[in-house]
Design a protein around this motif. Structure first.
Motif, short mmCIF file in Angstrom:
data_model
loop_
_atom_site.label_atom_id
_atom_site.label_comp_id
_atom_site.label_asym_id
_atom_site.label_seq_id
_atom_site.Cartn_x
_atom_site.Cartn_y
_atom_site.Cartn_z
N LYS A 74 23.77 16.41 -7.73
CA LYS A 74 24.44 15.53 -8.07
C LYS A 74 24.25 14.68 -9.07
O LYS A 74 22.97 14.11 -9.00
N ILE A 75 24.79 14.79 -10.53
CA ILE A 75 24.33 14.21 -11.66
C ILE A 75 25.24 13.06 -11.99
O ILE A 75 26.47 13.02 -12.08
N ARG A 76 24.44 11.71 -12.09
CA ARG A 76 25.39 10.34 -12.32
C ARG A 76 24.87 9.84 -13.68
O ARG A 76 23.49 9.89 -13.76
N ASN A 77 25.40 9.13 -14.47
CA ASN A 77 24.94 8.48 -15.76
C ASN A 77 24.81 6.92 -15.01
O ASN A 77 25.27 6.35 -14.05
N VAL A 78 23.41 6.67 -15.48
CA VAL A 78 22.81 5.35 -15.06
C VAL A 78 23.99 4.08 -15.28
O VAL A 78 24.18 3.44 -14.48
N VAL A 79 24.37 4.40 -16.48
CA VAL A 79 25.65 3.28 -16.64
C VAL A 79 26.63 3.06 -15.88
O VAL A 79 27.19 1.89 -15.47
N ASP A 80 26.94 4.12 -15.32
CA ASP A 80 28.12 4.21 -14.35
C ASP A 80 27.79 3.69 -12.80
O ASP A 80 28.75 3.47 -12.07
N CYS A 81 26.51 3.72 -12.69
CA CYS A 81 25.92 3.36 -11.33
C CYS A 81 25.96 1.85 -11.03
O CYS A 81 26.41 1.14 -11.83
N LEU A 82 25.62 1.49 -9.78
CA LEU A 82 25.70 0.20 -9.58
C LEU A 82 24.32 -0.63 -10.35
O LEU A 82 23.37 -0.11 -10.26
N PRO A 83 24.82 -1.70 -10.86
CA PRO A 83 23.41 -2.34 -11.59
C PRO A 83 22.41 -2.69 -10.38
O PRO A 83 21.21 -2.62 -11.07
N GLN A 84 22.64 -2.98 -9.28
CA GLN A 84 21.62 -3.40 -8.33
C GLN A 84 20.71 -2.13 -8.06
O GLN A 84 19.36 -2.16 -8.14
N PHE A 85 21.26 -0.98 -7.95
CA PHE A 85 20.61 0.27 -7.86
C PHE A 85 19.69 0.58 -8.98
O PHE A 85 18.58 0.93 -8.94
N THR A 86 20.09 0.38 -10.14
CA THR A 86 19.52 0.57 -11.30
C THR A 86 18.28 -0.30 -11.60
O THR A 86 17.15 0.18 -11.95
N ILE A 87 18.41 -1.48 -11.05
CA ILE A 87 17.32 -2.59 -11.38
C ILE A 87 16.22 -2.31 -10.35
O ILE A 87 14.92 -2.08 -10.38
N GLU A 88 16.58 -1.89 -9.03
CA GLU A 88 15.68 -1.56 -7.94
C GLU A 88 14.89 -0.39 -8.50
O GLU A 88 13.74 -0.51 -7.94
N ARG A 89 15.62 0.55 -8.82
CA ARG A 89 14.90 1.93 -9.22
C ARG A 89 13.75 1.65 -10.22
O ARG A 89 12.68 2.10 -10.30
N ALA A 90 14.26 0.83 -11.34
CA ALA A 90 13.26 0.57 -12.34
C ALA A 90 12.13 -0.28 -11.83
O ALA A 90 10.95 0.10 -12.52
N VAL A 91 12.34 -1.12 -11.14
CA VAL A 91 11.22 -2.10 -10.63
C VAL A 91 10.34 -1.28 -9.58
O VAL A 91 9.12 -1.55 -9.75
N LYS A 92 10.98 -0.44 -8.64
CA LYS A 92 10.11 0.39 -7.92
C LYS A 92 9.22 1.19 -8.30
O LYS A 92 8.31 1.65 -7.84
N ARG A 93 9.81 2.03 -9.46
CA ARG A 93 9.00 2.80 -10.10
C ARG A 93 7.89 2.25 -11.03
O ARG A 93 6.87 2.95 -11.39
N MET A 94 7.98 0.92 -11.16
CA MET A 94 6.72 0.38 -11.97
C MET A 94 5.80 -0.15 -10.83
O MET A 94 4.63 -0.55 -11.39
N LEU A 95 5.85 -0.01 -9.64
CA LEU A 95 4.81 -0.37 -8.52
C LEU A 95 4.30 0.90 -8.04
O LEU A 95 4.76 1.86 -8.27
N SER A 96 3.09 0.74 -7.47
CA SER A 96 2.62 1.97 -6.82
C SER A 96 3.34 2.30 -5.74
O SER A 96 4.10 1.85 -4.98
N GLN A 97 3.13 3.85 -5.13
CA GLN A 97 3.90 4.33 -3.96
C GLN A 97 3.40 3.34 -2.93
O GLN A 97 4.30 3.26 -2.00
N THR A 98 2.34 3.01 -2.46
CA THR A 98 1.97 2.31 -1.45
C THR A 98 2.55 1.33 -1.18
O THR A 98 2.69 0.66 0.05
N GLU A 99 2.60 0.23 -2.44
CA GLU A 99 2.90 -1.05 -2.18
C GLU A 99 4.34 -1.13 -2.55
O GLU A 99 5.03 -2.19 -2.27
N GLY A 100 5.44 -0.40 -3.13
CA GLY A 100 6.47 -0.31 -3.43
C GLY A 100 7.54 -0.78 -2.46
O GLY A 100 8.33 -1.68 -2.65
N LYS A 101 7.45 -0.09 -1.16
CA LYS A 101 8.09 -0.31 -0.21
C LYS A 101 8.17 -1.69 0.33
O LYS A 101 9.40 -2.52 0.49
N ARG A 102 7.07 -2.24 0.48
CA ARG A 102 6.55 -3.47 1.18
C ARG A 102 6.92 -4.56 0.31
O ARG A 102 7.51 -5.52 0.52
N LEU A 103 6.62 -4.41 -1.13
CA LEU A 103 7.04 -5.44 -2.13
C LEU A 103 8.57 -5.68 -2.56
O LEU A 103 8.99 -6.66 -3.01
#
Length: 151
Positions: free
Chosen positions: A88-117
């Motif tokens: 399933k391939i979707r363009n980021v611009v067409d996605c929900l903006p909340q999901f796009t921001i969450e995805r960008a912030v979560k990937r800037m955190l480490s895997q161990t602290e991402g879910k908690r923060l």
């Protein structure tokens, strides 16, 4: 004993957390995500220590007005991994903006602290949010960008 040689180290049950309010209208995704991830970790505090969670809460409003570079193509590829199901391939611009921001912030955190923060990040599409009772401190991100520019 000399008191100058003592280093302050916050305890594990650190409760001095601030609430910050950021308006996303006209902001680019990457720059906003770096500031939000630093606030969630608590890197703006003088007592920051990587082993102790001193992060703050962040409320983002007007998430639907965030700027994503539309000239370059950004895709989200999801492979369910089930037999007979296709990618399933979707363009980021067409996605929900909340999901796009969450995805960008979560990937800037480490895997161990991402879910908690990420529990401390609240994202809303409009001006209204449910956290007026916490008296969030409003941050103007454009002033931060102007102070970082050289020249």
């Amino acid at each position: 004993m000399n008191s100058l040689n003592k280093t302050f180290l916050p305890t594990q049950d650190y409760k001095n957390r601030n609430w910050y309010l950021i308006d996303c209208s006209g902001q680019t995704l990457g720059r906003l995500a770096t500031i939000v991830s630093g606030l969630l970790k608590g890197k703006n505090k003088s007592q920051y220590h990587p082993a102790v969670d001193t992060g703050d809460y962040v409320v983002l409003i007007n998430a639907d007005a965030i700027v994503v570079n539309e000239t370059s193509k950004h895709y989200i590829v999801r492979n369910p991994g089930r037999p007979g199901s296709s990618l399933k391939i979707r363009n980021v611009v067409d996605c929900l903006p909340q999901f796009t921001i969450e995805r960008a912030v979560k990937r800037m955190l480490s895997q161990t602290e991402g879910k908690r923060l990420m529990r401390r990040l609240k994202i809303y599409n409009g001006e209204n949010h449910l956290h007026q009772a916490q008296n969030p401190i409003e941050i103007d991100v454009t002033d931060l960008y102007a102070s970082l520019k050289i020249g």
